[in-house]
Design a protein around this motif. Structure first.
Motif, PDB file in Angstrom:
ATOM      1  N   GLU A  97       0.811  -1.219   0.000  1.00 47.76           N
ATOM      2  CA  GLU A  97       0.000   0.000   0.000  1.00 47.76           C
ATOM      3  C   GLU A  97       0.846   1.271   0.000  1.00 47.76           C
ATOM      4  N   ALA A  98       2.161   1.120  -0.137  1.00 50.80           N
ATOM      5  CA  ALA A  98       3.068   2.265  -0.027  1.00 50.80           C
ATOM      6  C   ALA A  98       2.851   3.270  -1.157  1.00 50.80           C
ATOM      7  N   SER A  99       2.995   4.550  -0.810  1.00 51.04           N
ATOM      8  CA  SER A  99       2.876   5.602  -1.813  1.00 51.04           C
ATOM      9  C   SER A  99       4.266   6.150  -2.148  1.00 51.04           C
ATOM     10  N   VAL A 100       4.416   6.564  -3.372  1.00 50.01           N
ATOM     11  CA  VAL A 100       5.673   7.174  -3.804  1.00 50.01           C
ATOM     12  C   VAL A 100       5.923   8.449  -3.016  1.00 50.01           C
ATOM     13  N   GLU A 101       4.841   9.202  -2.737  1.00 51.22           N
ATOM     14  CA  GLU A 101       4.969  10.468  -2.017  1.00 51.22           C
ATOM     15  C   GLU A 101       5.541  10.250  -0.615  1.00 51.22           C
ATOM     16  N   PHE A 103       7.255   7.602   0.412  1.00 54.08           N
ATOM     17  CA  PHE A 103       8.612   7.066   0.242  1.00 54.08           C
ATOM     18  C   PHE A 103       9.604   8.215   0.036  1.00 54.08           C
ATOM     19  N   ASP A 104       9.279   9.102  -0.897  1.00 53.51           N
ATOM     20  CA  ASP A 104      10.186  10.204  -1.215  1.00 53.51           C
ATOM     21  C   ASP A 104      10.356  11.153  -0.031  1.00 53.51           C
ATOM     22  N   VAL A 138      14.849   0.484  14.782  1.00 49.13           N
ATOM     23  CA  VAL A 138      14.041  -0.091  13.704  1.00 49.13           C
ATOM     24  C   VAL A 138      14.888  -0.497  12.511  1.00 49.13           C
ATOM     25  N   ALA A 139      16.121   0.017  12.435  1.00 47.88           N
ATOM     26  CA  ALA A 139      17.007  -0.333  11.320  1.00 47.88           C
ATOM     27  C   ALA A 139      17.285  -1.832  11.261  1.00 47.88           C
ATOM     28  N   SER A 146       6.246  -0.686   8.601  1.00 47.38           N
ATOM     29  CA  SER A 146       7.219   0.391   8.816  1.00 47.38           C
ATOM     30  C   SER A 146       8.422   0.254   7.892  1.00 47.38           C
ATOM     31  N   SER A 147       8.203  -0.327   6.719  1.00 48.69           N
ATOM     32  CA  SER A 147       9.322  -0.682   5.833  1.00 48.69           C
ATOM     33  C   SER A 147      10.124   0.520   5.360  1.00 48.69           C
ATOM     34  N   ILE A 148       9.465   1.625   5.042  1.00 47.19           N
ATOM     35  CA  ILE A 148      10.178   2.785   4.485  1.00 47.19           C
ATOM     36  C   ILE A 148      11.038   3.443   5.554  1.00 47.19           C
ATOM     37  N   TYR A 149      10.460   3.660   6.712  1.00 46.68           N
ATOM     38  CA  TYR A 149      11.206   4.261   7.820  1.00 46.68           C
ATOM     39  C   TYR A 149      12.381   3.374   8.208  1.00 46.68           C
ATOM     40  N   GLN A 150      12.127   2.076   8.331  1.00 44.74           N
ATOM     41  CA  GLN A 150      13.182   1.141   8.699  1.00 44.74           C
ATOM     42  C   GLN A 150      14.308   1.145   7.674  1.00 44.74           C
ATOM     43  N   ALA A 151      13.958   1.165   6.403  1.00 47.75           N
ATOM     44  CA  ALA A 151      14.972   1.157   5.348  1.00 47.75           C
ATOM     45  C   ALA A 151      15.809   2.435   5.366  1.00 47.75           C
ATOM     46  N   SER A 152      15.165   3.558   5.655  1.00 46.91           N
ATOM     47  CA  SER A 152      15.898   4.831   5.695  1.00 46.91           C
ATOM     48  C   SER A 152      16.954   4.823   6.791  1.00 46.91           C
ATOM     49  N   LYS A 153      16.628   4.212   7.923  1.00 44.63           N
ATOM     50  CA  LYS A 153      17.571   4.171   9.038  1.00 44.63           C
ATOM     51  C   LYS A 153      18.659   3.119   8.796  1.00 44.63           C
ATOM     52  N   ALA A 154      18.314   2.021   8.163  1.00 39.94           N
ATOM     53  CA  ALA A 154      19.327   1.020   7.819  1.00 39.94           C
ATOM     54  C   ALA A 154      20.363   1.607   6.862  1.00 39.94           C
ATOM     55  N   ALA A 155      19.896   2.422   5.918  1.00 39.14           N
ATOM     56  CA  ALA A 155      20.805   3.079   4.981  1.00 39.14           C
ATOM     57  C   ALA A 155      21.738   4.026   5.719  1.00 39.14           C
TER      58      ALA A 155
END
Length: 247
Positions: A97-101, A103-104, A138-139, A146-155
């Motif tokens: 259900e993720a939105s590009v908006e 994510f960006d 969460v990383a 919470s995939s987008i937030y988690q991915a941002s912190k892992a990066a």
């Protein structure tokens, strides 16, 4: 205590929560602190309360970062402490259900913005400077919705360790602080209703072995320690501050 006397420190997202608490702690240790934020009224009010120097800047906007670097260079010519703290959780939801908006928005602040804040400030960092990047547990927890937030912190964790290796010849230390549940405003920005937030908080306290939420000051004291000469042999390290919830 004046362990950081004559040090120039920059805290992104310094008008509230962990950023505010850390700016206060750094000032208490004698540092001259610049705080950034994207809401003029909030950043100016916080700076007045703290005795800090305000700078209106949105970490997601690289043009703002460029102006920030130029201004700090003109006024001080160096940075001894860089705390990359600004970040958001974005909207929670399943991957399908993720939105590009969303994510960006999350990536532009949490990863792209943080990356280029570090990148553009490296030439201004004094030899022996300390960089601390605020990540999150969460990383490495991979919870649903919470995939987008988690991915941002892992990066962020990845680039912090690479930066530690790259900057070691200049004795610049780069470390990661990853908080668990803390009493900050970030959860209120997820769009959840008050009752839902209360329920989540109660559940978190029940799950934390120490049976309490962390306070911004807990992280602030750790960040300040990492910026002190007492931590001169610590780099490329991630320190978890979570009351034991990831045990």
């Amino acid at each position: 205590m004046n362990n950081l006397k004559n040090k120039i420190a920059l805290v992104t997202g310094g008008n509230s929560g962990i950023g505010y608490a850390t700016a206060k702690e750094l000032i208490g240790q004698g540092a001259k602190v610049i705080i950034t934020g994207k809401r003029r009224e909030a950043i100016e009010a916080a700076a007045k309360e703290l005795g800090a120097i305000p700078f209106l800047a949105d970490q997601a906007e690289l043009s703002d970062t460029k102006l920030l670097v130029e201004s700090v260079n003109e006024q001080f010519g160096k940075v001894d402490i860089l705390f990359i703290n600004a970040g958001i959780t974005g909207t929670l939801g399943a991957i399908e259900e993720a939105s590009v908006e969303n994510f960006d928005r999350v990536m532009n602040i949490n990863f792209r913005g943080a990356y280029f804040t570090l990148s553009k400030f490296i030439p201004l960092l004094s030899d022996g400077a300390s960089v601390v990047i605020l990540s999150s547990i969460v990383a490495s927890t991979y919870k649903p919705n919470s995939s987008i937030y988690q991915a941002s912190k892992a990066a962020l964790n990845s680039i912090a360790k690479t930066a530690a290796a790259e900057l070691a010849p200049r004795k610049i230390r780069v470390n990661i602080v990853s908080p668990g549940p803390h009493r900050t405003e970030i959860m209120r920005k997820t769009g959840l209703e008050e009752m839902a937030l209360k329920s989540i908080t109660e559940q978190l306290i029940n799950d934390i072995p120490l049976k309490k939420m962390g306070e911004p000051e807990d992280v602030a004291k750790l960040v300040t320690y990492l910026c002190d000469d007492a931590a001169s042999f610590i780099t490329g390290t991630e320190i978890i501050v979570d009351g034991g919830i990831t045990l």
